[in-house]
Design a protein around this motif. Structure first.
Motif, short mmCIF file in Angstrom:
data_model
loop_
_atom_site.label_atom_id
_atom_site.label_comp_id
_atom_site.label_asym_id
_atom_site.label_seq_id
_atom_site.Cartn_x
_atom_site.Cartn_y
_atom_site.Cartn_z
N SER A 161 1.14 -1.29 -0.06
CA SER A 161 -0.06 -0.03 -0.12
C SER A 161 0.87 1.41 0.05
O SER A 161 0.48 2.23 -0.48
CB SER A 161 -1.03 0.08 1.10
N GLY A 162 2.22 1.22 0.48
CA GLY A 162 3.12 2.24 0.38
C GLY A 162 3.70 2.47 -0.86
O GLY A 162 4.65 3.36 -0.69
N ILE A 163 3.72 1.53 -1.54
CA ILE A 163 4.58 1.56 -2.94
C ILE A 163 3.77 2.54 -3.82
O ILE A 163 2.89 2.39 -4.40
CB ILE A 163 4.76 0.18 -3.53
N GLN A 164 4.37 3.59 -4.29
CA GLN A 164 3.93 4.61 -5.17
C GLN A 164 4.34 4.22 -6.64
O GLN A 164 3.56 4.34 -7.67
CB GLN A 164 4.64 5.88 -4.80
N ALA A 165 5.82 3.63 -6.78
CA ALA A 165 6.24 3.07 -8.40
C ALA A 165 6.85 2.13 -8.01
O ALA A 165 7.55 1.39 -7.01
CB ALA A 165 7.03 4.23 -8.65
N LEU A 166 6.72 1.21 -9.00
CA LEU A 166 7.45 -0.19 -9.02
C LEU A 166 8.35 -0.44 -10.34
O LEU A 166 7.83 -0.35 -11.42
CB LEU A 166 6.33 -1.36 -9.00
N ASP A 167 9.41 -0.67 -9.97
CA ASP A 167 10.41 -0.61 -11.25
C ASP A 167 11.40 -2.03 -11.01
O ASP A 167 11.13 -2.64 -10.14
CB ASP A 167 11.46 0.76 -11.35
N THR A 168 12.17 -2.11 -11.92
CA THR A 168 13.05 -3.49 -11.79
C THR A 168 14.00 -3.36 -10.41
O THR A 168 13.95 -4.53 -9.78
CB THR A 168 13.94 -3.61 -13.04
N MET A 169 14.22 -2.31 -9.95
CA MET A 169 15.18 -2.37 -8.85
C MET A 169 14.23 -2.61 -7.49
O MET A 169 14.71 -3.65 -6.89
CB MET A 169 15.96 -1.06 -8.55
N VAL A 170 13.10 -2.10 -7.57
CA VAL A 170 12.25 -2.51 -6.31
C VAL A 170 11.67 -3.91 -6.55
O VAL A 170 11.81 -4.51 -5.51
CB VAL A 170 10.98 -1.38 -6.56
N THR A 171 11.39 -4.43 -7.55
CA THR A 171 11.02 -5.75 -7.68
C THR A 171 12.06 -6.80 -7.31
O THR A 171 11.73 -7.65 -6.87
CB THR A 171 10.78 -6.01 -9.33
N THR B 269 -0.28 -7.92 0.00
CA THR B 269 -1.68 -7.43 0.19
C THR B 269 -1.33 -5.86 -0.13
O THR B 269 -0.22 -5.30 -0.32
CB THR B 269 -1.68 -7.49 1.79
N GLY B 270 -2.32 -5.04 -0.23
CA GLY B 270 -2.24 -3.56 -0.57
C GLY B 270 -1.97 -3.27 -1.73
O GLY B 270 -1.57 -2.00 -2.03
N ILE B 271 -2.20 -4.04 -2.79
CA ILE B 271 -1.81 -3.74 -4.19
C ILE B 271 -2.88 -2.60 -4.92
O ILE B 271 -3.91 -3.45 -5.01
CB ILE B 271 -1.49 -4.89 -5.17
N ARG B 272 -2.72 -1.49 -5.05
CA ARG B 272 -3.82 -0.64 -5.69
C ARG B 272 -3.80 -0.85 -6.78
O ARG B 272 -2.97 -1.61 -7.73
CB ARG B 272 -3.21 0.83 -5.42
N PRO B 273 -4.90 -0.49 -7.74
CA PRO B 273 -5.42 -0.70 -9.08
C PRO B 273 -4.36 -0.35 -9.93
O PRO B 273 -3.87 -0.87 -11.02
CB PRO B 273 -6.70 -0.06 -9.14
N ALA B 274 -3.69 1.12 -9.74
CA ALA B 274 -2.61 1.73 -10.40
C ALA B 274 -1.50 1.00 -10.48
O ALA B 274 -0.88 0.89 -11.57
CB ALA B 274 -2.69 3.24 -9.97
N LEU B 275 -1.17 0.28 -9.46
CA LEU B 275 0.23 -0.36 -9.26
C LEU B 275 0.03 -1.67 -9.75
O LEU B 275 0.78 -1.94 -10.56
CB LEU B 275 0.25 -0.78 -7.49
N ALA B 276 -1.19 -2.39 -9.95
CA ALA B 276 -1.50 -3.55 -10.40
C ALA B 276 -1.40 -3.51 -11.94
O ALA B 276 -0.71 -4.19 -12.57
CB ALA B 276 -2.90 -4.22 -10.28
N GLN B 277 -1.81 -2.44 -12.67
CA GLN B 277 -1.77 -2.00 -14.07
C GLN B 277 -0.36 -1.73 -14.30
O GLN B 277 0.22 -2.21 -15.61
CB GLN B 277 -2.49 -0.68 -14.01
#
Length: 63
Positions: free
Chosen positions: A4-14, A34-42
């Motif tokens: 829920s606190g993750i704003q952006a997901l890139d290869t380093m975070v992954t 848990t806490g995967i927002r729709p925008a993050l899922a997209q």
């Protein structure tokens, strides 16, 4: 792991997420996402990140 606190997901975070998951599994801890927002899922889908090796909380629910 709460996303829920993750704003952006890139290869380093992954990469860090998968490393944390591996360590926790080695310690015998069942990890759940848990806490995967729709925008993050997209973003995950667009970038092609495969999180299927990490369980989602829905997979632990017994019917």
């Amino acid at each position: 792991m709460d996303f829920s606190g993750i704003q952006a997901l890139d290869t380093m975070v992954t990469d860090h997420i998968f490393k944390i998951n591996k360590v926790l599994v080695l310690l015998g801890i069942r990890v759940s996402l848990t806490g995967i927002r729709p925008a993050l899922a997209q973003t995950v889908v667009k970038v092609g990140i495969d999180l299927s090796s990490i369980k989602s909380s829905q997979r632990y629910v017994r019917h």
